[in-house]
Design a protein around this motif. Structure first.
Motif, mmCIF file in Angstrom:
data_model
loop_
_atom_site.group_PDB
_atom_site.id
_atom_site.type_symbol
_atom_site.label_atom_id
_atom_site.label_comp_id
_atom_site.label_asym_id
_atom_site.label_seq_id
_atom_site.Cartn_x
_atom_site.Cartn_y
_atom_site.Cartn_z
ATOM 1 N N VAL A 1 36.939 24.302 -9.840
ATOM 2 C CA VAL A 1 36.364 25.199 -10.897
ATOM 3 C C VAL A 1 35.621 25.915 -10.570
ATOM 4 O O VAL A 1 34.981 25.899 -9.248
ATOM 5 C CB VAL A 1 36.015 24.347 -12.088
ATOM 6 C CG1 VAL A 1 37.171 23.642 -12.845
ATOM 7 C CG2 VAL A 1 34.851 23.387 -11.835
ATOM 8 N N LYS B 1 41.573 41.749 -5.086
ATOM 9 C CA LYS B 1 42.369 40.820 -4.254
ATOM 10 C C LYS B 1 43.680 41.481 -3.886
ATOM 11 O O LYS B 1 44.156 41.341 -2.608
ATOM 12 C CB LYS B 1 42.934 39.510 -5.214
ATOM 13 C CG LYS B 1 43.376 38.224 -4.784
ATOM 14 C CD LYS B 1 43.633 37.113 -5.450
ATOM 15 C CE LYS B 1 42.583 36.414 -6.049
ATOM 16 N NZ LYS B 1 43.009 34.977 -6.497
ATOM 17 N N ASP C 1 39.389 14.654 -7.627
ATOM 18 C CA ASP C 1 39.782 15.308 -8.706
ATOM 19 C C ASP C 1 38.510 15.079 -9.876
ATOM 20 O O ASP C 1 37.455 14.636 -9.309
ATOM 21 C CB ASP C 1 41.202 14.855 -9.398
ATOM 22 C CG ASP C 1 41.002 13.365 -9.532
ATOM 23 O OD1 ASP C 1 39.767 12.900 -9.987
ATOM 24 O OD2 ASP C 1 42.127 12.769 -10.040
ATOM 25 N N ARG D 1 55.985 29.539 -3.873
ATOM 26 C CA ARG D 1 55.053 30.234 -4.929
ATOM 27 C C ARG D 1 54.041 29.153 -5.112
ATOM 28 O O ARG D 1 52.685 29.321 -5.157
ATOM 29 C CB ARG D 1 55.646 30.597 -5.909
ATOM 30 C CG ARG D 1 54.582 31.180 -7.293
ATOM 31 C CD ARG D 1 53.921 32.474 -6.719
ATOM 32 N NE ARG D 1 52.828 32.711 -7.587
ATOM 33 C CZ ARG D 1 51.647 32.136 -7.533
ATOM 34 N NH1 ARG D 1 51.127 31.099 -6.955
ATOM 35 N NH2 ARG D 1 50.920 32.472 -8.614
ATOM 36 N N GLY E 1 38.410 27.775 -2.430
ATOM 37 C CA GLY E 1 39.703 27.835 -2.851
ATOM 38 C C GLY E 1 39.744 27.955 -4.476
ATOM 39 O O GLY E 1 40.664 28.715 -4.801
ATOM 40 N N VAL F 1 45.778 24.134 -5.704
ATOM 41 C CA VAL F 1 45.285 24.724 -4.613
ATOM 42 C C VAL F 1 44.509 23.780 -3.568
ATOM 43 O O VAL F 1 44.817 23.809 -2.408
ATOM 44 C CB VAL F 1 44.154 25.696 -5.038
ATOM 45 C CG1 VAL F 1 43.519 26.479 -3.841
ATOM 46 C CG2 VAL F 1 44.734 26.741 -6.019
HETATM 47 P P1 NAD Z 1 44.865 22.387 -10.983
HETATM 48 O O1 NAD Z 1 44.637 22.069 -12.282
HETATM 49 O O2 NAD Z 1 46.248 22.027 -10.206
HETATM 50 O O3 NAD Z 1 43.677 21.389 -10.097
HETATM 51 C C1 NAD Z 1 42.387 21.594 -10.178
HETATM 52 C C2 NAD Z 1 41.901 20.121 -9.749
HETATM 53 O O4 NAD Z 1 40.352 20.241 -9.973
HETATM 54 C C3 NAD Z 1 42.314 18.842 -10.215
HETATM 55 O O5 NAD Z 1 42.338 17.879 -9.123
HETATM 56 C C4 NAD Z 1 41.373 18.721 -11.291
HETATM 57 O O6 NAD Z 1 41.216 17.122 -11.570
HETATM 58 C C5 NAD Z 1 39.899 18.832 -10.510
HETATM 59 N N1 NAD Z 1 38.890 19.147 -11.598
HETATM 60 C C6 NAD Z 1 39.127 19.792 -12.742
HETATM 61 N N2 NAD Z 1 37.914 20.092 -13.213
HETATM 62 C C7 NAD Z 1 36.879 19.481 -12.297
HETATM 63 C C8 NAD Z 1 35.546 19.543 -12.207
HETATM 64 N N3 NAD Z 1 34.746 19.910 -13.393
HETATM 65 N N4 NAD Z 1 34.924 18.974 -11.252
HETATM 66 C C9 NAD Z 1 35.824 18.525 -9.996
HETATM 67 N N5 NAD Z 1 37.141 18.318 -9.962
HETATM 68 C C10 NAD Z 1 37.470 19.071 -11.113
HETATM 69 O O7 NAD Z 1 44.065 23.812 -10.589
HETATM 70 P P2 NAD Z 1 44.593 24.946 -9.583
HETATM 71 O O8 NAD Z 1 45.835 25.575 -9.748
HETATM 72 O O9 NAD Z 1 44.428 24.072 -8.158
HETATM 73 O O10 NAD Z 1 43.457 25.869 -9.575
HETATM 74 C C11 NAD Z 1 42.193 25.500 -8.935
HETATM 75 C C12 NAD Z 1 41.206 26.500 -8.888
HETATM 76 O O11 NAD Z 1 41.929 27.707 -8.083
HETATM 77 C C13 NAD Z 1 41.000 27.434 -10.084
HETATM 78 O O12 NAD Z 1 39.536 27.780 -10.050
HETATM 79 C C14 NAD Z 1 42.158 28.304 -10.224
HETATM 80 O O13 NAD Z 1 41.544 29.518 -10.855
HETATM 81 C C15 NAD Z 1 41.996 28.913 -8.941
HETATM 82 N N6 NAD Z 1 43.325 29.441 -8.413
HETATM 83 C C16 NAD Z 1 44.505 28.931 -8.605
HETATM 84 C C17 NAD Z 1 45.724 29.649 -8.078
HETATM 85 C C18 NAD Z 1 47.176 29.181 -8.360
HETATM 86 O O14 NAD Z 1 47.968 29.878 -8.539
HETATM 87 N N7 NAD Z 1 47.233 27.659 -8.747
HETATM 88 C C19 NAD Z 1 45.591 30.791 -7.486
HETATM 89 C C20 NAD Z 1 44.412 31.453 -6.981
HETATM 90 C C21 NAD Z 1 43.245 30.665 -7.687
#
Ligand code: NAD
Length: 431
Positions: free
Chosen positions: A310, A110, A258, A202, A330, A238
């Motif tokens: 996820v 990355k 969600d 960020r 995402g 994200v």
């Molecule tokens: P978050 O917790 O803010 O949001 C996750 C969302 O997914 C929520 O709306 C939740 O209700 C939903 N969710 C959870 N389990 C689910 C399921 N089984 N089916 C459908 N929806 C579900 O998390 P985030 O920070 O947005 O991260 C999401 C993904 O992006 C993860 O894979 C994370 O590793 C990746 N990611 C996050 C970042 C970051 O900085 N936030 C950066 C790169 C990658």
């Protein structure tokens, strides 16, 4: 449009199985596939199959009731040829040595695809943070910071938040490290609160980069964003930020979900009025004309699908039902290797996670620059610089897609690996 057909290498592997693989297996598989496409020096590739080092520590924690429990922590360094190690620390019961190595490898690719001067790291503590009080979390974090103090530093290894950790966790690590060094050193971690050296923008950055590459993909395919319908699984940090930006830029965001389900309106949702998951958990299903399940949202007949919740949600079991014309990842690893091969055969462009959500690590890089220079940037500057970095990376990947006729995923890994292999060849193996 360039061919999306790279089925040869992918389908051979896909025949093996579509079991969700470990992060390490995925990272190694992607490395070796990209290496075969660019004819990389096997000696360098051999080295990249392994981490540079993995550190395991024991963290004694005094619980609030006075008992002392031992927790296990890891920090894996994969490859540091391009600069200090960079990657998250997660607090989760499933953290393992192997997972830390695999995720550290993903961070190497990355950072390289974004041309950031960092190598890949990852780590964490085997703990369920929900079982700890705030005071216990603080004690655990400060002790962990002390146990890995000789590894981390602004010029050696810069942790960031990940699952189960947040800006407060980073603030404790920064403080523990700074106290020991007898000076304030904000550049030792990123993802801090802005008041102690964190960066504006960020939090929104990974969603913003997802939106930017989605917009660029539409343009590449001669599709107008205004005529593009979008479904986003995972309306969190994200997915929510990506959905809101795409909506603001004119796309029709017709479904968002969600963990409880999805809101759907074929005429387009008003995303600005739907609270994100961390603002009001579970609010999504109160909006829209209809509700759908999380499985349905992946199968909607939309132009663009953004799985942002996820990993391993599109598998060989449901990939044939995916009707989107484009997919932008995402979340990390939302598509299994087998399903990815099917999408490639169908000619559906898939922009991979390590490019699409790289806005997070890119703004972490900006945070580090601000910290070591003791200057803070405005949100506008952060967003402008992120836009420029994303476009550079996008254009580097697009050139590989055009020149080699490979998928966006393969092109992304080719860009990343070429940079790492070049750096190894120039630096050489010592002694
Ligand atoms: P978050 O917790 O803010 O949001 C996750 C969302 O997914 C929520 O709306 C939740 O209700 C939903 N969710 C959870 N389990 C689910 C399921 N089984 N089916 C459908 N929806 C579900 O998390 P985030 O920070 O947005 O991260 C999401 C993904 O992006 C993860 O894979 C994370 O590793 C990746 N990611 C996050 C970042 C970051 O900085 N936030 C950066 C790169 C990658």
């Amino acid at each position: 449009m360039a061919s999306e057909n790279t089925a040869t290498a992918a389908s051979t592997d896909a025949e093996v199985a579509d079991e969700p693989e470990s992060a390490l297996e995925t990272a190694r598989r992607q490395l070796n596939k990209a290496a075969s496409l660019i004819d990389a020096d096997p000696n360098v590739v051999g080295r990249l199959n392994y981490p540079a080092s993995v550190h395991e520590v024991t963290i004694p924690l005094e619980r609030d009731d006075g008992t002392v429990e031992m927790y296990r922590g890891y920090r894996a360094h994969h490859d540091g040829v391009r600069g200090p190690y960079k990657g998250g620390l997660r607090y989760h019961p499933d953290v393992t040595r192997e997972e830390s190595i695999g995720l550290a490898m993903w961070m190497t690719w990355k950072c390289a695809v974004m041309d950031l001067p960092f190598g890949g790291a990852k780590g964490g503590v085997v703990v369920d943070p929900k079982e700890l009080s705030d005071a216990e979390m603080e004690r655990l974090t400060r002790r962990f910071a002390n146990e890995i103090r000789n590894l981390i530093g602004p010029m050696t290894d810069i942790p960031a938040p990940d699952m189960g950790t947040d800006a407060q966790t980073m603030a404790w690590i920064m403080d523990a490290y700074s106290v020991q060094e007898a000076e304030t050193i904000p550049g030792v971690v990123t993802g801090k609160p802005p008041v102690i050296g964190g960066s504006e923008g960020r939090e929104e950055a990974p969603g913003r980069s997802v939106a930017i590459v989605s917009r660029e993909l539409c343009e590449y395919l001669d599709r107008s964003l205004a005529d593009t319908t979008v479904a986003v699984q995972g309306y969190g940090s994200v997915g929510g930020n990506a959905a809101r930006l795409l909506d603001e830029w004119g796309a029709d965001v017709v479904a968002v979900s969600d963990v409880n389900g999805a809101a759907y309106d074929p005429d387009g949702l008003e995303t600005a009025s739907i609270p994100l998951h961390d603002e009001v958990p579970g609010a999504v299903t109160d909006y829209g004309e209809q509700t759908l399940t999380n499985a349905d949202i992946l199968e909607l007949d939309v132009d663009l699908l953004v799985p942002a919740a996820v990993g391993n949600v599109i598998t060989e079991a449901n990939v044939d039902d995916v009707r989107a014309d484009m997919v932008v990842e995402g979340a990390n690893g939302p598509i299994t290797f087998g399903a990815d091969a099917v999408l490639a055969e169908r000619g559906i462009p898939v922009v991979p996670d390590i490019l699409a959500n790289a806005g997070g690590v890119t703004v972490s890089y900006f945070e580090w620059l601000q910290d070591i220079n003791r200057r803070s940037w405005s949100r506008q500057r952060v967003n402008e610089e992120l836009e420029a970095e994303m476009l550079d990376a996008w254009n580097d990947v697009r050139r590989e897609v055009d020149d080699r006729g490979v998928t966006w995923r393969d092109a992304t890994y080719i860009v990343a690996l070429s940079r790492i292999v070049d750096a190894h060849e120039k630096r050489g193996l010592w002694p």
